[in-house]
Design an enzyme around this catalytic site. Structure first.
Site, PDB file in Angstrom:
ATOM      1  N   SER A 127      85.689  33.640   0.541  1.00 22.51           N
ATOM      2  CA  SER A 127      84.411  34.353   0.598  1.00 22.51           C
ATOM      3  C   SER A 127      84.384  35.466  -0.437  1.00 22.51           C
ATOM      4  O   SER A 127      85.417  36.062  -0.754  1.00 22.51           O
ATOM      5  CB  SER A 127      84.275  34.938   1.997  1.00 22.51           C
ATOM      6  N   TYR A 152      87.774  39.829   9.967  1.00 20.02           N
ATOM      7  CA  TYR A 152      87.334  38.542   9.395  1.00 20.02           C
ATOM      8  C   TYR A 152      87.643  38.494   7.901  1.00 20.02           C
ATOM      9  O   TYR A 152      88.276  37.559   7.408  1.00 20.02           O
ATOM     10  CB  TYR A 152      85.827  38.321   9.640  1.00 20.02           C
ATOM     11  N   LYS A 156      90.476  36.159   5.409  1.00 18.77           N
ATOM     12  CA  LYS A 156      90.228  35.388   4.175  1.00 18.77           C
ATOM     13  C   LYS A 156      91.226  35.820   3.089  1.00 18.77           C
ATOM     14  O   LYS A 156      91.767  34.987   2.353  1.00 18.77           O
ATOM     15  CB  LYS A 156      88.788  35.581   3.691  1.00 18.77           C
TER      16      LYS A 156
HETATM   17  C1  WQD Z   1      72.567  39.493   3.990  1.00 19.89           C
HETATM   18  C2  WQD Z   1      71.724  40.720   3.709  1.00 19.89           C
HETATM   19  C3  WQD Z   1      72.003  42.482   5.301  1.00 19.89           C
HETATM   20  C4  WQD Z   1      70.297  40.389   8.725  1.00 19.89           C
HETATM   21  C5  WQD Z   1      78.170  37.839   5.760  1.00 19.89           C
HETATM   22  C6  WQD Z   1      79.663  37.893   5.693  1.00 19.89           C
HETATM   23  C7  WQD Z   1      80.168  37.006   4.611  1.00 19.89           C
HETATM   24  C8  WQD Z   1      79.675  35.610   4.772  1.00 19.89           C
HETATM   25  C9  WQD Z   1      78.233  35.523   5.084  1.00 19.89           C
HETATM   26  C10 WQD Z   1      80.498  34.118   6.518  1.00 19.89           C
HETATM   27  C11 WQD Z   1      72.469  42.023   3.943  1.00 19.89           C
HETATM   28  C12 WQD Z   1      70.596  41.940   5.351  1.00 19.89           C
HETATM   29  C13 WQD Z   1      70.751  40.711   7.467  1.00 19.89           C
HETATM   30  C14 WQD Z   1      69.143  41.051   9.234  1.00 19.89           C
HETATM   31  C15 WQD Z   1      68.981  42.281   7.160  1.00 19.89           C
HETATM   32  N1  WQD Z   1      80.601  34.906   5.553  1.00 19.89           N
HETATM   33  N2  WQD Z   1      70.112  41.638   6.717  1.00 19.89           N
HETATM   34  N3  WQD Z   1      68.522  41.969   8.414  1.00 19.89           N
HETATM   35  O1  WQD Z   1      76.504  40.373   5.308  1.00 19.89           O
HETATM   36  O2  WQD Z   1      76.060  39.411   3.013  1.00 19.89           O
HETATM   37  O3  WQD Z   1      77.624  38.276   4.525  1.00 19.89           O
HETATM   38  O4  WQD Z   1      77.814  36.502   6.028  1.00 19.89           O
HETATM   39  O5  WQD Z   1      80.317  33.481   7.287  1.00 19.89           O
HETATM   40  O6  WQD Z   1      81.540  37.039   4.588  1.00 19.89           O
HETATM   41  O7  WQD Z   1      80.061  39.212   5.444  1.00 19.89           O
HETATM   42  O8  WQD Z   1      75.218  38.187   5.013  1.00 19.89           O
HETATM   43  O9  WQD Z   1      73.182  37.203   5.958  1.00 19.89           O
HETATM   44  O10 WQD Z   1      74.446  38.949   7.294  1.00 19.89           O
HETATM   45  O11 WQD Z   1      73.188  39.636   5.259  1.00 19.89           O
HETATM   46  O12 WQD Z   1      68.380  43.137   6.501  1.00 19.89           O
HETATM   47  O13 WQD Z   1      68.702  40.848  10.366  1.00 19.89           O
HETATM   48  O14 WQD Z   1      70.637  40.737   4.655  1.00 19.89           O
HETATM   49  O15 WQD Z   1      72.012  43.875   5.448  1.00 19.89           O
HETATM   50  O16 WQD Z   1      72.038  42.907   2.972  1.00 19.89           O
HETATM   51  P1  WQD Z   1      76.341  39.193   4.445  1.00 19.89           P
HETATM   52  P2  WQD Z   1      73.994  38.446   5.977  1.00 19.89           P
END
Ligand code: WQD
Length: 345
Positions: A127, A152, A156
């Site tokens: 990741s 988590y 990785k």
């Molecule tokens: C994306 C953006 C949030 C939800 C995570 C893990 C990573 C990977 C994928 C595994 C961010 C914003 C989100 C919401 C929002 N691994 N957001 N409102 O955090 O980049 O990555 O998931 O499975 O290892 O860390 O992905 O989709 O959670 O967030 O504003 O309700 O959307 O703050 O900027 P992230 P995400």
């Protein structure tokens, strides 16, 4: 005879799309999944898409005896693509030992069994989380690995280190780690896609669930970041494009095109998009108005990250093809399909 690939976590989001691409490329697939975060009927959906049902074993990769049976029953296995892992960042903070046991224990079992059963090739799901907040953007594979923000993320990093050490010690072993950015979207057939259990933690399923009325409102976590519109920036990659990268990685090892026994690649699009840009594009392609509000930052979020994909593009000969518009539309169509299925029950 076609080569057999073991896909752990093969009924999950990325695993199922990868199984489709492997079968479409002529590989035979054996799926192992404990179904802790996925459903057995995904196997039938894969069969519907590809015309071929992959072998399926409901087994937990931390159960070494059961995994040994899989190798005995289905061997010879020529390569493993290892997706099976716990992946909720928040949960990993609350239950670190579960994460260390699952994610690290599974990989160790597989590597030991690979030696016993003479399986030499493994692709590992890593990741972009290993980079933390990179000092330079877009981030290249040469960027330093930052101290992980969560157990988590740490699993990785540790798994990548285990692969480095093991490929050093065991010259027969070849490994490729693919560092995914943010995988989104669904198969164009709308037969497989992301199936979050409970309230989605990830942005896109939350967006589609809000648009369809399952959630009342999307919270945008922060608009005071040091980015053009103040919201966080990510590199959102189509899951089918991502799946294809795995086929390329497996081919590379079979064809001995890899430059060393352990390689790692950024798998993204090279384009960074903010949360607010995603909301905007989604509204346009889906033709729906999204109820959202700006709230405070989510703890642990990286401000901005997107991939330098030139190494993956040049070395693997792989490049993400799908536009973010089509990808968001595929996620929306998948959500509509889920609703249709729900209503016909
Ligand atoms: C994306 C953006 C949030 C939800 C995570 C893990 C990573 C990977 C994928 C595994 C961010 C914003 C989100 C919401 C929002 N691994 N957001 N409102 O955090 O980049 O990555 O998931 O499975 O290892 O860390 O992905 O989709 O959670 O967030 O504003 O309700 O959307 O703050 O900027 P992230 P995400």
């Amino acid at each position: 005879m076609s080569k057999k690939i073991l896909v752990t976590g093969g009924t999950g989001f990325i695993g199922s799309h990868t199984t489709v691409e492997l079968q479409n490329s002529g590989y035979e697939v054996v799926i192992v999944d404990n179904l802790s975060n996925s459903e057995a009927n995904v196997v039938d959906a894969i069969a519907q898409i590809t015309g071929k049902k992959p072998a399926f074993e409901q087994v937990d990769c931390t159960d070494k005896a059961a995994m040994k049976n899989v190798f005995e029953k289905h061997g010879p296995i020529e390569a493993i693509i290892h997706f099976a892992a716990s992946k909720a960042v928040g949960e990993s903070v609350e239950k670190p030992l579960l994460y260390y046991r699952n994610n690290i224990g599974s990989l160790i079992n597989l590597l030991e069994l690979m030696k016993d059963f003479k399986c030499n090739n493994i692709v590992f799901s890593s990741s972009c989380t290993v980079y933390g907040q990179p000092d330079q953007l877009p981030v290249t594979e040469q960027a330093s690995i930052k101290k992980a923000e969560s157990p988590y993320g740490n699993t990785k990093q540790i798994c990548e280190e285990i692969l480095v050490d093991t490929t050093n010690a065991e010259p027969w072993l070849q490994a490729i780690a693919l560092r995914y950015f943010n995988p989104i979207g669904a198969h164009p057939s709308t037969l497989i896609g992301e199936l979050p259990i409970g309230v989605p933690a990830n942005l896109i399923p939350f967006v589609t669930q809000t648009a369809i009325g399952i959630r009342e409102q999307l919270s945008v976590f922060g608009d005071d970041y040091n980015t053009p519109d103040g919201s966080c920036i990510r590199d959102y990659i189509n899951v089918v494009d991502l799946a294809k990268a795995h086929v390329v990685a497996v081919n590379r090892m079979f064809e001995k095109k890899n430059k060393s026994n352990y390689e790692f690649f950024n798998i993204g699009t090279g384009r960074g998009l903010s949360v607010l840009e995603i909301v905007d594009i989604f509204q346009k392609v889906a033709g729906v108005k999204l109820n959202y509000k700006i709230v405070g930052r989510r703890s642990g979020d990286i401000e901005q990250v997107w991939a330098d994909t030139s190494y993956a593009n040049n070395e693997l000969g792989w490049k993400a093809q799908e536009s973010v518009e089509d990808t968001l539309l595929s996620a929306w169509k998948w959500q509509l399909k889920l609703k249709e299925k729900e209503e016909s029950k």
